[in-house]
Design a protein around this motif. Structure first.
Motif, PDB file in Angstrom:
ATOM      1  N   GLU A   1      36.185  43.330  58.979  1.00 48.85           N
ATOM      2  CA  GLU A   1      35.778  44.714  58.798  1.00 48.85           C
ATOM      3  C   GLU A   1      36.843  45.637  59.390  1.00 48.85           C
ATOM      4  OE1 GLU A   1      31.982  45.450  60.513  1.00 48.85           O
ATOM      5  OE2 GLU A   1      30.927  44.003  59.247  1.00 48.85           O
ATOM      6  N   LYS A   2      37.252  46.619  58.608  1.00 51.08           N
ATOM      7  CA  LYS A   2      38.180  47.643  59.076  1.00 51.08           C
ATOM      8  C   LYS A   2      37.518  49.000  58.902  1.00 51.08           C
ATOM      9  CE  LYS A   2      42.420  45.106  57.970  1.00 51.08           C
ATOM     10  NZ  LYS A   2      43.693  45.118  57.214  1.00 51.08           N
ATOM     11  N   SER A   3      37.553  49.807  59.931  1.00 50.00           N
ATOM     12  CA  SER A   3      36.866  51.100  59.871  1.00 50.00           C
ATOM     13  C   SER A   3      37.735  52.192  60.464  1.00 50.00           C
ATOM     14  CB  SER A   3      35.526  51.037  60.616  1.00 50.00           C
ATOM     15  OG  SER A   3      35.712  50.667  61.965  1.00 50.00           O
ATOM     16  N   LEU A   4      37.502  53.397  59.982  1.00 52.99           N
ATOM     17  CA  LEU A   4      38.186  54.591  60.470  1.00 52.99           C
ATOM     18  C   LEU A   4      37.160  55.711  60.555  1.00 52.99           C
ATOM     19  CD1 LEU A   4      40.927  55.942  61.221  1.00 52.99           C
ATOM     20  CD2 LEU A   4      41.101  56.614  58.815  1.00 52.99           C
ATOM     21  N   PHE A   5      37.079  56.379  61.713  1.00 55.76           N
ATOM     22  CA  PHE A   5      36.067  57.407  61.931  1.00 55.76           C
ATOM     23  C   PHE A   5      36.701  58.678  62.482  1.00 55.76           C
ATOM     24  CE2 PHE A   5      33.569  53.516  62.226  1.00 55.76           C
ATOM     25  CZ  PHE A   5      32.480  53.827  61.436  1.00 55.76           C
ATOM     26  N   GLY A   6      36.143  59.802  62.062  1.00 51.70           N
ATOM     27  CA  GLY A   6      36.420  61.076  62.686  1.00 51.70           C
ATOM     28  C   GLY A   6      35.177  61.515  63.435  1.00 51.70           C
TER      29      GLY A   6
ATOM     30  N   SER B   1      22.714  67.379  76.883  1.00 52.10           N
ATOM     31  CA  SER B   1      22.504  67.367  75.432  1.00 52.10           C
ATOM     32  C   SER B   1      23.786  67.710  74.701  1.00 52.10           C
ATOM     33  CB  SER B   1      21.392  68.355  75.045  1.00 52.10           C
ATOM     34  OG  SER B   1      21.763  69.676  75.369  1.00 52.10           O
ATOM     35  N   GLN B   2      23.946  67.100  73.525  1.00 52.82           N
ATOM     36  CA  GLN B   2      25.124  67.324  72.713  1.00 52.82           C
ATOM     37  C   GLN B   2      24.753  67.334  71.241  1.00 52.82           C
ATOM     38  OE1 GLN B   2      27.688  64.080  73.871  1.00 52.82           O
ATOM     39  NE2 GLN B   2      28.996  65.432  75.063  1.00 52.82           N
ATOM     40  N   LEU B   3      25.548  68.049  70.485  1.00 53.63           N
ATOM     41  CA  LEU B   3      25.515  67.974  69.033  1.00 53.63           C
ATOM     42  C   LEU B   3      26.733  67.166  68.617  1.00 53.63           C
ATOM     43  CD1 LEU B   3      24.775  68.899  66.102  1.00 53.63           C
ATOM     44  CD2 LEU B   3      26.211  70.910  66.540  1.00 53.63           C
ATOM     45  N   PHE B   4      26.539  66.124  67.798  1.00 53.92           N
ATOM     46  CA  PHE B   4      27.708  65.360  67.408  1.00 53.92           C
ATOM     47  C   PHE B   4      27.678  64.989  65.934  1.00 53.92           C
ATOM     48  CE2 PHE B   4      24.760  62.002  68.640  1.00 53.92           C
ATOM     49  CZ  PHE B   4      24.996  60.991  67.721  1.00 53.92           C
ATOM     50  N   PHE B   5      28.875  64.920  65.356  1.00 60.68           N
ATOM     51  CA  PHE B   5      29.094  64.510  63.977  1.00 60.68           C
ATOM     52  C   PHE B   5      30.020  63.295  63.991  1.00 60.68           C
ATOM     53  CE2 PHE B   5      28.197  69.002  63.894  1.00 60.68           C
ATOM     54  CZ  PHE B   5      27.414  69.197  62.777  1.00 60.68           C
ATOM     55  N   LYS B   6      29.760  62.392  63.080  1.00 61.29           N
ATOM     56  CA  LYS B   6      30.617  61.215  62.963  1.00 61.29           C
ATOM     57  C   LYS B   6      30.746  60.858  61.487  1.00 61.29           C
ATOM     58  CE  LYS B   6      31.131  56.524  64.772  1.00 61.29           C
ATOM     59  NZ  LYS B   6      30.541  55.512  65.677  1.00 61.29           N
ATOM     60  N   VAL B   7      31.952  60.893  60.976  1.00 64.42           N
ATOM     61  CA  VAL B   7      32.209  60.607  59.571  1.00 64.42           C
ATOM     62  C   VAL B   7      33.189  59.445  59.503  1.00 64.42           C
ATOM     63  CG1 VAL B   7      33.038  61.517  57.376  1.00 64.42           C
ATOM     64  CG2 VAL B   7      31.881  63.036  58.989  1.00 64.42           C
ATOM     65  N   GLY B   8      32.896  58.472  58.642  1.00 60.80           N
ATOM     66  CA  GLY B   8      33.768  57.316  58.634  1.00 60.80           C
ATOM     67  C   GLY B   8      33.792  56.553  57.325  1.00 60.80           C
ATOM     68  N   ARG B   9      34.666  55.583  57.308  1.00 57.80           N
ATOM     69  CA  ARG B   9      34.837  54.712  56.159  1.00 57.80           C
ATOM     70  C   ARG B   9      35.026  53.285  56.651  1.00 57.80           C
ATOM     71  NH1 ARG B   9      39.181  55.802  51.293  1.00 57.80           N
ATOM     72  NH2 ARG B   9      38.615  54.042  49.960  1.00 57.80           N
ATOM     73  N   VAL B  10      34.340  52.340  56.004  1.00 53.42           N
ATOM     74  CA  VAL B  10      34.407  50.933  56.405  1.00 53.42           C
ATOM     75  C   VAL B  10      34.782  50.085  55.201  1.00 53.42           C
ATOM     76  CG1 VAL B  10      33.175  48.998  57.450  1.00 53.42           C
ATOM     77  CG2 VAL B  10      32.624  51.333  58.155  1.00 53.42           C
ATOM     78  N   ASN B  11      35.711  49.170  55.398  1.00 55.40           N
ATOM     79  CA  ASN B  11      36.121  48.247  54.342  1.00 55.40           C
ATOM     80  C   ASN B  11      35.756  46.827  54.764  1.00 55.40           C
ATOM     81  OD1 ASN B  11      37.393  46.988  52.169  1.00 55.40           O
ATOM     82  ND2 ASN B  11      39.349  46.892  53.245  1.00 55.40           N
ATOM     83  N   TYR B  12      35.029  46.113  53.905  1.00 55.76           N
ATOM     84  CA  TYR B  12      34.647  44.732  54.173  1.00 55.76           C
ATOM     85  C   TYR B  12      35.483  43.794  53.307  1.00 55.76           C
ATOM     86  CZ  TYR B  12      30.497  47.162  55.906  1.00 55.76           C
ATOM     87  OH  TYR B  12      29.658  48.015  56.553  1.00 55.76           O
ATOM     88  N   ARG B  13      36.073  42.792  53.917  1.00 62.23           N
ATOM     89  CA  ARG B  13      36.807  41.763  53.164  1.00 62.23           C
ATOM     90  C   ARG B  13      36.243  40.393  53.523  1.00 62.23           C
ATOM     91  NH1 ARG B  13      41.191  38.317  53.670  1.00 62.23           N
ATOM     92  NH2 ARG B  13      41.535  38.936  55.851  1.00 62.23           N
ATOM     93  N   PHE B  14      35.540  39.786  52.563  1.00 61.24           N
ATOM     94  CA  PHE B  14      34.920  38.489  52.812  1.00 61.24           C
ATOM     95  C   PHE B  14      35.960  37.385  52.665  1.00 61.24           C
ATOM     96  CE2 PHE B  14      31.489  41.324  52.077  1.00 61.24           C
ATOM     97  CZ  PHE B  14      30.467  40.862  52.884  1.00 61.24           C
ATOM     98  N   LEU B  15      35.837  36.357  53.515  1.00 63.43           N
ATOM     99  CA  LEU B  15      36.911  35.400  53.691  1.00 63.43           C
ATOM    100  C   LEU B  15      36.787  34.165  52.816  1.00 63.43           C
ATOM    101  CD1 LEU B  15      37.176  35.599  57.589  1.00 63.43           C
ATOM    102  CD2 LEU B  15      38.398  36.943  55.872  1.00 63.43           C
ATOM    103  N   HIS B  16      35.612  33.884  52.250  1.00 65.76           N
ATOM    104  CA  HIS B  16      35.420  32.682  51.435  1.00 65.76           C
ATOM    105  C   HIS B  16      35.335  33.052  49.960  1.00 65.76           C
ATOM    106  CE1 HIS B  16      34.844  29.822  54.780  1.00 65.76           C
ATOM    107  NE2 HIS B  16      34.278  30.857  55.402  1.00 65.76           N
ATOM    108  N   SER B  17      35.786  32.145  49.127  1.00 62.08           N
ATOM    109  CA  SER B  17      35.883  32.436  47.686  1.00 62.08           C
ATOM    110  C   SER B  17      34.528  32.730  47.059  1.00 62.08           C
ATOM    111  CB  SER B  17      36.546  31.248  46.969  1.00 62.08           C
ATOM    112  OG  SER B  17      35.814  30.052  47.192  1.00 62.08           O
ATOM    113  N   MET B  18      33.461  32.074  47.513  1.00 61.23           N
ATOM    114  CA  MET B  18      32.152  32.281  46.900  1.00 61.23           C
ATOM    115  C   MET B  18      31.580  33.667  47.215  1.00 61.23           C
ATOM    116  SD  MET B  18      29.562  29.926  49.200  1.00 61.23           S
ATOM    117  CE  MET B  18      28.157  30.420  48.218  1.00 61.23           C
TER     118      MET B  18
END
Length: 261
Positions: free
Chosen positions: A224-229, A239-256
């Motif tokens: 899994e590779k991810s990048l977040f802002g 107390s806090q207000l927070f935003f989190k925006v991101g993208r995740v890439n999944y690469r499965f390791l077995h052929s099936m």
């Protein structure tokens, strides 16, 4: 029985219950709730906030090293279906003894170096093959540059084991090894904005039931590779207000399992 389980897990994953889409193109988390300092959902903890927590909660000190030990019980009770097998349910009493040892080093006002180890012993009264030690260890550093910029890095090596459920009925050990890094701009009032990246390699094994472990390994071993802002705005002291925006890439390791890439 095994063939039926193989079909169930493959059909279940194709329906999208495990990974909703091929790419998680945009993940937006918005919260307007009161956030305590130790909230696990908060991905990033500010340099100044962490330093204050270390100084405040130090229990032992050996030279420059600050030590934080903890131990607790969890998941203590009766499990009526340990393996989630409705045809031949197996019941047992179970519990976890968890520990945590964190050692931190503060270098003046610009560097925090820490390492945390979290061993867990899982106990079953009757199902002795399910008894085991699990552990995770994670060294980390944070460096404050030019008063406002923070660079952080972290390595994690962990072993976890999940209880069987209606959606994930394989009791397999999850091995996770990964790296995290990020750079943030912080203000003295603990408002901050930044980007973070993460790479994890995740493997599944089951020494108790090798056939199950082999199946889930072929289906779910992945990178899994991810990048977040991230943006955190302090409203009040607790107390806090927070935003989190991101993208995740999944690469499965077995052929099936390549169809999920």
């Amino acid at each position: 029985m095994t063939g039926m389980r193989e079909e169930n897990i493959i059909d279940w994953m194709k329906r999208g219950n495990f990974f909703w889409i091929r790419w998680v193109a945009c993940l937006l988390l918005v919260s307007f709730v009161i956030i305590k300092k130790d909230l696990k959902g908060q991905y990033y903890f500010s340099f100044r906030g962490e330093k204050e927590e270390i100084v405040k909660n130090t229990r032992f000190k050996i030279g420059p090293f600050r030590i934080f030990p903890r131990i607790w019980l969890s998941d203590v009770g009766y499990d009526g279906n340990v393996y989630y097998d409705n045809e031949s349910p197996v019941s047992d009493y179970t519990g976890k003894i968890s520990g945590e040892l964190k050692i931190a080093l503060l270098v003046r006002n610009f560097l925090i170096i820490s390492v945390k180890e979290s061993p867990v012993y899982v106990h079953y009264i009757k199902e002795k093959p399910e008894r085991r030690w699990l552990n995770s260890i994670s060294p980390e550093f944070k460096m404050l540059l030019f008063r406002y910029f923070v660079i952080q890095g972290k390595y994690i090596n962990s072993i976890r084991r999940y209880r069987a459920t209606s959606e994930f009925f394989y009791r397999a050990d999850e091995f996770r090894r990964g790296y995290e890094g990020g750079i943030f701009f912080e203000t003295p009032r603990k408002t901050f904005i930044g980007v973070s990246a993460k790479v994890d390699k995740i493997f599944y094994r089951d020494e108790t039931f090798p056939l199950w472990g082999d199946l889930i390994s072929k289906e779910l071993d992945r990178e899994e590779k991810s990048l977040f802002g991230e943006f955190y705005y302090r409203i009040f002291s607790q107390s806090q207000l927070f935003f989190k925006v991101g993208r995740v890439n999944y690469r499965f390791l077995h052929s099936m399992a390549e169809w999920k890439n």
